[in-house]
Design an enzyme around this catalytic site. Structure first.
Site, PDB file in Angstrom:
ATOM      1  N   SER A 170       0.847  -1.189   0.000  1.00  0.00           N
ATOM      2  CA  SER A 170       0.000   0.000   0.000  1.00  0.00           C
ATOM      3  C   SER A 170       0.880   1.237   0.000  1.00  0.00           C
ATOM      4  CB  SER A 170      -0.901   0.022   1.243  1.00  0.00           C
ATOM      5  OG  SER A 170      -1.540   1.282   1.391  1.00  0.00           O
ATOM      6  N   TYR A 211      -0.812  -0.659  10.227  1.00  0.00           N
ATOM      7  CA  TYR A 211      -1.017  -0.925   8.797  1.00  0.00           C
ATOM      8  C   TYR A 211       0.181  -0.445   7.968  1.00  0.00           C
ATOM      9  CZ  TYR A 211      -3.573  -0.934   4.309  1.00  0.00           C
ATOM     10  OH  TYR A 211      -3.992  -1.150   3.018  1.00  0.00           O
ATOM     11  N   LYS A 253       2.595  -2.837   5.762  1.00  0.00           N
ATOM     12  CA  LYS A 253       2.674  -2.669   4.312  1.00  0.00           C
ATOM     13  C   LYS A 253       4.093  -2.298   3.863  1.00  0.00           C
ATOM     14  CE  LYS A 253      -1.544  -3.571   2.956  1.00  0.00           C
ATOM     15  NZ  LYS A 253      -1.797  -4.790   2.163  1.00  0.00           N
TER      16      LYS A 253
END
Length: 243
Positions: free
Chosen positions: A138, A151, A155
């Site tokens: 991401s 997160y 990522k």
């Protein structure tokens, strides 16, 4: 006339909805036999029922046993050529409010799950002469998002994992690349307020959110022979955001 991945067997994790489902549909449209692996087995089977030749299977990507079972099933049904590590989850919160459980869950699903997928897939592909693994990272892992320390860390870790693993198995004919989506229209972005969505779109040079199929197109490219001399690469699909 066959598609660019005609006759190949692909596994896509977290593919019962959203970006994963778009990837599964795109690969199938180009001739692949697709296995949809998802934590929700019923939804995986329902999604597979809408794609000719596809199969659905329950899989917790943090479980070594589950991930290996998916790889073994693919091998048993004719081989494994493409594996897409897409499964993900979010538990956003500030550093002050994020719990250890929320951190561990997100890092576990994204980073441990991707590592288990890479490990199982490359082992199977080495036996059959090669294949393509695509990891979904991401842009949050590139420049970080407030409230997403779990997160963003996971990522970013996927990028490092992709490059390290790609170096290990390149000489076995196994290619490992990553895709970094930006703002994509999914159920997660649908939960954003119109003001937040508009503000984010205004920060994107292309001035819009992307569509799941636009991520699927990049995955298809990396899964196919069109990218035959690419490994350890990271493709950004974000409308120019963060460049």
């Amino acid at each position: 006339m066959g598609g660019i991945v005609d006759g190949r067997h692909a596994v896509v994790t977290g593919a019962a909805q959203g970006i994963g489902l778009a990837i599964a549909r795109r690969l199938a449209a180009e001739g692949a036999r697709v296995t949809i692996a998802d934590l929700d087995g019923d939804r995986a089977e329902a999604a597979a029922a809408e794609i000719p030749g596809a199969a659905g299977i329950a899989c917790d990507v943090t479980s070594e046993v589950d991930v290996q079972a998916v790889a073994d099933r693919a091998l048993g049904s004719g081989g494994l050529d493409i594996w897409v590590n897409n499964a993900g989850v979010t538990k956003d919160a500030s550093l002050r409010k994020m719990t250890l459980d929320d951190f561990d869950l997100v890092v576990g699903v994204h980073l441990r799950g991707t590592w288990l997928g890479v490990r199982a897939a490359q082992a199977a592909m080495r036996e059959s002469g090669g294949g393509s693994i695509v990891n979904i990272s991401s842009l949050s892992g590139k420049f970080g998002n407030p409230g997403q320390t779990n997160y963003s860390a996971a990522k970013a870790g996927i990028v490092g994992l992709t490059k390290a693993a790609a170096k290990e198995v390149a000489h076995h004919g196994v290619r490992i690349n990553a895709v970094q989506p930006g703002l994509i229209r999914t159920p997660m972005t649908a939960a954003m307020t119109p003001e937040a969505l508009a503000a984010t779109e205004a920060s994107i040079p292309m001035r819009r959110a992307g569509e799941p199929d636009e991520v699927a197109g990049a995955v298809l490219f990396l899964a196919s022979d069109l990218s035959s001399y690419m490994t350890g690469a990271v493709l950004e699909v974000g409308g120019g955001r963060g460049m």
